[in-house]
Write an enzyme that holds these catalytic residues in place. Structure first.
Site, PDB file in Angstrom:
ATOM      1  N   GLU A   1      -0.755 -20.020   3.284  1.00 34.56           N
ATOM      2  CA  GLU A   1      -0.163 -20.049   1.939  1.00 34.56           C
ATOM      3  C   GLU A   1      -1.121 -20.758   0.981  1.00 34.56           C
ATOM      4  O   GLU A   1      -1.968 -21.564   1.407  1.00 34.56           O
ATOM      5  CB  GLU A   1       1.179 -20.813   2.016  1.00 34.56           C
ATOM      6  CG  GLU A   1       1.904 -20.888   0.692  1.00 34.56           C
ATOM      7  CD  GLU A   1       3.353 -21.377   0.830  1.00 34.56           C
ATOM      8  OE1 GLU A   1       3.750 -21.819   1.921  1.00 34.56           O
ATOM      9  OE2 GLU A   1       4.075 -21.297  -0.185  1.00 34.56           O
TER      10      GLU A   1
ATOM     11  N   ASN B   1      10.662 -14.145  -0.226  1.00 36.89           N
ATOM     12  CA  ASN B   1      10.606 -15.197   0.794  1.00 36.89           C
ATOM     13  C   ASN B   1      11.690 -16.224   0.506  1.00 36.89           C
ATOM     14  O   ASN B   1      11.857 -16.649  -0.650  1.00 36.89           O
ATOM     15  CB  ASN B   1       9.237 -15.898   0.745  1.00 36.89           C
ATOM     16  CG  ASN B   1       9.214 -17.179   1.570  1.00 36.89           C
ATOM     17  OD1 ASN B   1       9.208 -17.136   2.803  1.00 36.89           O
ATOM     18  ND2 ASN B   1       9.243 -18.329   0.908  1.00 36.89           N
ATOM     19  N   GLU B   2      12.411 -16.618   1.515  1.00 34.40           N
ATOM     20  CA  GLU B   2      13.441 -17.664   1.384  1.00 34.40           C
ATOM     21  C   GLU B   2      14.226 -17.492   0.081  1.00 34.40           C
ATOM     22  O   GLU B   2      14.331 -18.415  -0.733  1.00 34.40           O
ATOM     23  CB  GLU B   2      12.816 -19.058   1.484  1.00 34.40           C
ATOM     24  CG  GLU B   2      12.207 -19.298   2.849  1.00 34.40           C
ATOM     25  CD  GLU B   2      11.895 -20.759   3.189  1.00 34.40           C
ATOM     26  OE1 GLU B   2      11.963 -21.628   2.298  1.00 34.40           O
ATOM     27  OE2 GLU B   2      11.610 -21.027   4.372  1.00 34.40           O
TER      28      GLU B   2
ATOM     29  N   TYR C   1      11.885 -24.737  11.367  1.00 30.18           N
ATOM     30  CA  TYR C   1      10.913 -25.816  11.562  1.00 30.18           C
ATOM     31  C   TYR C   1      11.543 -26.927  12.397  1.00 30.18           C
ATOM     32  O   TYR C   1      12.737 -27.204  12.276  1.00 30.18           O
ATOM     33  CB  TYR C   1      10.479 -26.411  10.221  1.00 30.18           C
ATOM     34  CG  TYR C   1       9.567 -25.504   9.422  1.00 30.18           C
ATOM     35  CD1 TYR C   1       8.211 -25.451   9.703  1.00 30.18           C
ATOM     36  CD2 TYR C   1      10.064 -24.700   8.404  1.00 30.18           C
ATOM     37  CE1 TYR C   1       7.355 -24.625   8.980  1.00 30.18           C
ATOM     38  CE2 TYR C   1       9.221 -23.868   7.668  1.00 30.18           C
ATOM     39  CZ  TYR C   1       7.863 -23.839   7.962  1.00 30.18           C
ATOM     40  OH  TYR C   1       7.026 -23.021   7.246  1.00 30.18           O
TER      41      TYR C   1
ATOM     42  N   GLU D   1       7.963 -18.075   9.964  1.00 30.92           N
ATOM     43  CA  GLU D   1       7.606 -19.483   9.746  1.00 30.92           C
ATOM     44  C   GLU D   1       8.245 -20.302  10.859  1.00 30.92           C
ATOM     45  O   GLU D   1       9.472 -20.318  10.989  1.00 30.92           O
ATOM     46  CB  GLU D   1       8.088 -19.983   8.378  1.00 30.92           C
ATOM     47  CG  GLU D   1       7.299 -19.379   7.231  1.00 30.92           C
ATOM     48  CD  GLU D   1       7.626 -19.973   5.872  1.00 30.92           C
ATOM     49  OE1 GLU D   1       7.975 -21.173   5.802  1.00 30.92           O
ATOM     50  OE2 GLU D   1       7.526 -19.217   4.885  1.00 30.92           O
TER      51      GLU D   1
ATOM     52  N   GLN E   1       1.150 -23.855   9.401  1.00 29.69           N
ATOM     53  CA  GLN E   1       0.326 -22.822   8.814  1.00 29.69           C
ATOM     54  C   GLN E   1      -1.067 -22.904   9.429  1.00 29.69           C
ATOM     55  O   GLN E   1      -1.383 -23.887  10.082  1.00 29.69           O
ATOM     56  CB  GLN E   1       0.262 -22.996   7.306  1.00 29.69           C
ATOM     57  CG  GLN E   1       1.617 -22.830   6.629  1.00 29.69           C
ATOM     58  CD  GLN E   1       1.529 -22.739   5.121  1.00 29.69           C
ATOM     59  OE1 GLN E   1       0.456 -22.639   4.541  1.00 29.69           O
ATOM     60  NE2 GLN E   1       2.692 -22.781   4.455  1.00 29.69           N
TER      61      GLN E   1
HETATM   62  O1  AHR Z   1       5.515 -23.529   5.033  1.00 29.92           O
HETATM   63  C1  AHR Z   1       5.906 -24.347   3.981  1.00 29.92           C
HETATM   64  C2  AHR Z   1       7.105 -23.796   3.233  1.00 29.92           C
HETATM   65  O2  AHR Z   1       8.212 -23.822   4.068  1.00 29.92           O
HETATM   66  C3  AHR Z   1       7.041 -22.372   2.789  1.00 29.92           C
HETATM   67  O3  AHR Z   1       6.380 -22.214   1.584  1.00 29.92           O
HETATM   68  C4  AHR Z   1       8.480 -21.993   2.649  1.00 29.92           C
HETATM   69  O4  AHR Z   1       8.706 -20.627   2.856  1.00 29.92           O
HETATM   70  C5  AHR Z   1       9.181 -22.876   3.655  1.00 29.92           C
HETATM   71  O5  AHR Z   1      10.245 -23.533   3.102  1.00 29.92           O
END
Ligand code: AHR
Length: 503
Positions: free
Chosen positions: A25, A172-173, A249, A305, A354
């Site tokens: 990103e 995205n999101e 995450y 992600e 990432q």
């Molecule tokens: O990876 C960091 C961020 O996490 C991304 O930009 C977003 O899609 C997610 O919330």
């Protein structure tokens, strides 16, 4: 002693190489400095891309790269990133550190990078603040091989031939940074926007990815599918979507606190690994909703992600999400990749977040220096699973571990096994214990191993690589095994990831 049974005769699905995908990103030092340094940089580069980073990623066998975001994607206006660099618009990267984005890395640079890497392309479009026309014209600019305003513009900007988009993310999101939408509202927009993601080259149709849920938001998955799932049937050969995303995450201490990347005790170690294993429940439960609409599993779950998200390294910009990477990250990677392999019937892609210098990276850079993280070494160990077939496996005699917190109990060993087109079996096995090794006996159904090789990533739980000591954690040859009739015998050290290749 634990026993790992492998039924190499029972193939259970194909492991899409894209499960080993990555995400870059416009965030912190991921693209700029980490990958792209510009043609005039003293750091060795080819057309602006760092040679050391590109070579390392190729060696790891990177199959796919997602770009330009993330949250950045829904504020990105692609036309700002084409044409002569001196004329490109500058913008504020509002999501990530409020820094100036000079757009010197744009569409041409992304495709140049993917060409150098030899990987598939995953472009993420802007639904949150972009128009249907903008998205549609981006696809035309990139992929149309004919006479049209956008194809002509691409040619005028120096690229005669079109590129190939393998996957296109429509937003995205969008439940959050991508527009704070409700599932139904987003799903209706999805129906509309994806219509104009045209397949200019019918021999290579673009796979469309619909924006899915955050963690356990099953309400989102249900709401989106209810509104925009359509079964593939003529003339809609692909329905409305080829994939539905999922983001998850691991924050050891939760979203607010997160926790240090390097300073943790045994309790936090097990809590982190427990949270990584939670991925399996997410896949099962989101997958069960997808099964109601798509029992044939035509739509891939796209975990685009995933990874550890810790508190940033002290003294670094909080908006840059720069964190170190220890043996704990190695185990999180090993566990997650085994889970994806085992669910390859539904999970068709996964992108760790990432690629360089941001979150759970495989590479860190500092000026001209580059180091490989423990996570890199695990991806390198697991590369042979790409494009192989998952085979049945199970462990007996496994024990459970915790550090006095039953809630975060984890199995000691976790594995996945595949067989490739040459009949070579790959076993990847993790020992989650911080202190105890385990004797393991592997039993194949028919295979009498004659040709075996293995590697290991193993260190004390806090170990990590630095620019001064880049080889604290590396992948090493593992030779302490015995070949038995129809099997193997070895002791797997505590806190390690082992990969076997067996013929
Ligand atoms: O990876 C960091 C961020 O996490 C991304 O930009 C977003 O899609 C997610 O919330």
């Amino acid at each position: 002693m634990a026993k790992l049974y492998v039924n190499e005769k029972n193939k259970q699905g194909h492991i899409n190489p894209e499960i080993y995908g990555h995400f870059a990103e416009h965030l912190g030092r991921c693209i700029y400095e980490g990958i792209y340094v510009g043609e005039d940089s003293p750091i060795p580069n080819k057309n602006g891309m760092r040679t050391d980073v590109v070579e390392a990623l190729k060696e790891m066998r990177i199959p796919l790269l997602r770009w330009p975001g993330g949250c950045f994607a829904d504020e990105y206006h692609w036309m700002d990133g084409i044409g002569p660099k001196e004329n490109r618009k500058k913008m504020i990267n509002t999501h990530w550190g409020g820094v100036v984005e000079d757009n010197s890395f744009g569409t041409h640079e992304f495709f140049e990078l993917c060409e150098q890497l030899g990987c598939k392309t995953y472009v993420n479009g802007n639904v949150g603040s972009g128009t249907v026309r903008e998205m549609s014209e981006w696809v035309e600019y990139i992929t149309f091989d004919g006479v049209s305003p956008m194809a002509d513009l691409r040619k005028a900007n120096g690229h005669e031939k079109p590129w190939k988009i393998d996957y296109f993310g429509v937003g995205n999101e969008n439940w959050g940074c991508g527009g704070n939408m409700t599932p139904e509202y987003y799903a209706n927009l999805y129906r509309r926007y994806q219509t104009y993601v045209r397949h200019y080259d019918n021999s290579a149709p673009i796979k469309k990815v619909c924006g899915g849920a955050n963690v356990a938001d099953y309400f989102w998955t249900e709401g989106v599918l209810k509104t925009c799932y359509a079964a593939p049937q003529p003339p809609m050969a692909h329905g409305f979507m080829d994939g539905l995303s999922l983001h998850y995450y691991v924050h050891p201490e939760g979203w607010e606190i997160k926790g240090s990347a390097t300073d943790f005790d045994e309790k936090v170690w097990y809590k982190t690994l427990w949270k990584a294993l939670y991925m399996e429940e997410l896949i099962n439960r989101h997958g069960a909703i997808m099964d109601q609409y798509d029992p044939e599993k035509e739509v891939g779950m796209i975990v685009d992600e995933w990874g550890c998200w810790f508190t940033v390294e002290p003294g670094t910009n909080p908006g840059f999400l720069y964190q170190q990477n220890t043996m704990r990250d190695a185990l999180v990677a090993g566990l997650s990749l085994n889970i994806f392999n085992k669910h390859c019937d539904r999970v068709k892609m996964a992108c760790i977040a990432q690629m360089v210098n941001v979150l759970q990276s495989v590479i860190l850079t500092e000026g001209e220096k580059m180091i490989l993280t423990p996570t890199y070494h695990v991806f390198h160990q697991y590369r042979h699973h790409q494009d192989a077939d998952l085979v049945e496996s199970c462990i007996t005699g496994n024990s459970t571990l915790d550090a006095g917190e039953k809630e975060y109990q984890v199995p000691k060993l976790q594995e996945s096994v595949s067989i490739d087109k040459d009949g070579i079996v790959t076993i990847t096995l993790n020992n989650l214990s911080t202190t105890d090794s385990e004797e393991v006996e592997v039993a194949f159904t028919e295979l009498n191993p004659s040709d075996v090789s293995a590697s290991i990533v193993n260190q004390e739980m806090h170990a990590y690589n630095t620019f001064e000591e880049p080889e604290n954690v590396t992948e090493e040859a593992f030779t302490a095994y015995e070949i038995t009739e129809k099997g193997l015998k070895f002791t797997i050290p505590a806190c390690s990831v082992v990969a076997f290749r067996v013929k």
